[in-house]
Design a protein around this motif. Structure first.
Motif, mmCIF file in Angstrom:
data_model
loop_
_atom_site.group_PDB
_atom_site.id
_atom_site.type_symbol
_atom_site.label_atom_id
_atom_site.label_comp_id
_atom_site.label_asym_id
_atom_site.label_seq_id
_atom_site.Cartn_x
_atom_site.Cartn_y
_atom_site.Cartn_z
ATOM 1 N N UNK A 107 -32.148 48.548 122.980
ATOM 2 C CA UNK A 107 -31.351 47.391 122.588
ATOM 3 C C UNK A 107 -30.691 47.552 121.224
ATOM 4 N N UNK A 108 -31.131 48.535 120.430
ATOM 5 C CA UNK A 108 -30.525 48.720 119.111
ATOM 6 C C UNK A 108 -29.402 49.747 119.112
ATOM 7 N N UNK A 109 -29.023 50.268 120.288
ATOM 8 C CA UNK A 109 -27.916 51.222 120.401
ATOM 9 C C UNK A 109 -26.687 50.472 120.893
ATOM 10 N N UNK A 110 -25.594 50.567 120.127
ATOM 11 C CA UNK A 110 -24.385 49.838 120.471
ATOM 12 C C UNK A 110 -23.262 50.681 121.014
ATOM 13 N N UNK A 173 -22.281 48.492 125.628
ATOM 14 C CA UNK A 173 -22.545 47.324 126.477
ATOM 15 C C UNK A 173 -21.330 46.413 126.583
ATOM 16 N N UNK A 174 -21.031 45.967 127.785
ATOM 17 C CA UNK A 174 -19.862 45.106 127.986
ATOM 18 C C UNK A 174 -19.982 43.810 127.190
ATOM 19 N N UNK A 175 -21.154 43.219 127.187
ATOM 20 C CA UNK A 175 -21.340 41.960 126.463
ATOM 21 C C UNK A 175 -21.027 42.133 124.986
ATOM 22 N N UNK A 176 -21.493 43.233 124.406
ATOM 23 C CA UNK A 176 -21.224 43.506 122.993
ATOM 24 C C UNK A 176 -19.729 43.723 122.768
ATOM 25 N N UNK A 177 -19.108 44.503 123.643
ATOM 26 C CA UNK A 177 -17.678 44.795 123.522
ATOM 27 C C UNK A 177 -16.867 43.506 123.479
ATOM 28 N N UNK A 178 -17.179 42.595 124.373
ATOM 29 C CA UNK A 178 -16.439 41.340 124.424
ATOM 30 C C UNK A 178 -16.747 40.466 123.208
ATOM 31 N N UNK A 179 -17.996 40.469 122.769
ATOM 32 C CA UNK A 179 -18.369 39.683 121.584
ATOM 33 C C UNK A 179 -17.616 40.155 120.344
ATOM 34 N N UNK A 180 -17.412 41.469 120.241
ATOM 35 C CA UNK A 180 -16.733 42.050 119.079
ATOM 36 C C UNK A 180 -15.212 42.002 119.206
ATOM 37 N N UNK A 181 -14.731 41.443 120.301
ATOM 38 C CA UNK A 181 -13.292 41.346 120.488
ATOM 39 C C UNK A 181 -12.664 42.593 121.059
ATOM 40 N N UNK A 197 -16.362 51.292 116.357
ATOM 41 C CA UNK A 197 -17.693 51.808 115.996
ATOM 42 C C UNK A 197 -18.176 51.212 114.679
ATOM 43 N N UNK A 198 -17.270 51.028 113.735
ATOM 44 C CA UNK A 198 -17.670 50.416 112.466
ATOM 45 C C UNK A 198 -18.089 48.962 112.665
ATOM 46 N N UNK A 199 -17.448 48.269 113.596
ATOM 47 C CA UNK A 199 -17.871 46.896 113.923
ATOM 48 C C UNK A 199 -19.255 46.899 114.564
ATOM 49 N N UNK A 200 -19.521 47.889 115.401
ATOM 50 C CA UNK A 200 -20.849 48.018 116.010
ATOM 51 C C UNK A 200 -21.901 48.204 114.925
ATOM 52 N N UNK A 201 -21.611 49.079 113.973
ATOM 53 C CA UNK A 201 -22.554 49.328 112.882
ATOM 54 C C UNK A 201 -22.745 48.081 112.010
ATOM 55 N N UNK A 202 -21.662 47.370 111.767
ATOM 56 C CA UNK A 202 -21.765 46.147 110.978
ATOM 57 C C UNK A 202 -22.680 45.136 111.663
ATOM 58 N N UNK A 203 -22.691 45.151 112.979
ATOM 59 C CA UNK A 203 -23.568 44.266 113.755
ATOM 60 C C UNK A 203 -25.035 44.690 113.625
ATOM 61 N N UNK A 204 -25.297 45.850 113.034
ATOM 62 C CA UNK A 204 -26.665 46.314 112.858
ATOM 63 C C UNK A 204 -27.152 47.212 113.977
#
Length: 253
Positions: A107-110, A173-181, A197-204
């Motif tokens: 769950x911690x891999x984006x 993950x599709x859910x993450x992709x959509x959440x991040x726009x 990818x930088x947005x993914x990292x910013x999400x933690x």
């Protein structure tokens, strides 16, 4: 459904045909999925060629939405839990998707990226590093680690966490992709994957390079449109991320 592979295309029908022809055998072990091809208003015989692959979902656009727009469109249409962004100038040479899917069970891999090779089997992508670049207004210069090095160069076959992987073959993950726009459509065919990818990292969440997933990438064979807004893309990247991105490569000047 486990995954949705999204392939944006604009002309270059034979590149796309080669990509699609090699896909089915390479997806073993990845679960149940679908392949969505977004035709960005091709003017060649791409529509007719796509019709010869009845197992894909082909979506035809009347205008060229670019890389970001087409992937975002595919993401909205997708039914899979994992989105896989894939360039049409790639060719599978291993069962590449299964190892990427396994990493995304954590769950911690984006985002997960693949090892990509040129036709001469030198490295096209083994992760992306960022360095300071004094000759650019942006000051930020992302570049491919081990670019053009032999495929068995030390470090090329080591899985590792980083800041960025290329969108030429990226699973998320599709859910993450959509959440991040999704991908920022303010970019035009360049650096929108870096930004994502930088947005993914910013999400933690972690971004992982997975060398067990290996494909050929006939980089930029898909057309000259790829480079027409490089400076504007870099400027947009810098405006968002300047001072917020660690330089993970040594300065060379």
């Amino acid at each position: 459904m486990d995954y949705s592979i999204i392939i944006p295309v604009y002309n270059k029908a034979e590149l796309t045909r080669n990509c699609l022809a090699k896909l089915p055998a390479s997806l073993a072990g990845a679960g149940e999925g679908e392949v969505i091809v977004i035709d960005n208003a091709s003017t060649d015989h791409t529509p007719k060629m796509l019709a010869s692959f009845p197992w894909i979902r082909a979506i035809r656009n009347e205008t060229n939405l670019g890389f970001a727009g087409a992937n975002n469109q595919g993401a909205r249409e997708a039914r899979g839990r994992i989105l896989v962004l894939l360039n049409n100038d790639t060719e599978a040479i291993s069962e590449w998707l299964a190892p990427m899917m396994r990493l995304l069970e954590d769950s911690d891999v984006g985002a997960v990226g693949a090892k990509l090779l040129f036709a001469d089997r030198t490295i096209q992508h083994a992760g992306v590093l960022v360095r300071w670049w004094p000759f650019s207004a942006s000051g930020i210069y992302p570049f491919h680690y081990l670019f053009k090095a032999p495929e068995n160069t030390a470090g090329a076959d080591e899985r590792r966490e980083g800041q960025i992987v290329t969108g030429a073959c990226l699973a998320t993950p599709r859910e993450l992709y959509l959440e991040l726009g999704g991908l920022d459509e303010g970019f035009w065919n360049g650096y929108e994957d870096v930004d994502y990818c930088l947005k993914v990292r910013k999400r933690g969440l972690r971004v992982i390079y997975e060398p067990a997933a290996t494909l050929f990438h006939y980089e930029s064979k898909s057309g000259s449109q790829r480079f027409r807004r490089t400076q504007a893309n870099l400027q947009r990247l810098a405006e968002r991320w300047r001072g917020r991105v660690p330089f993970d490569a040594p300065r060379v000047w």
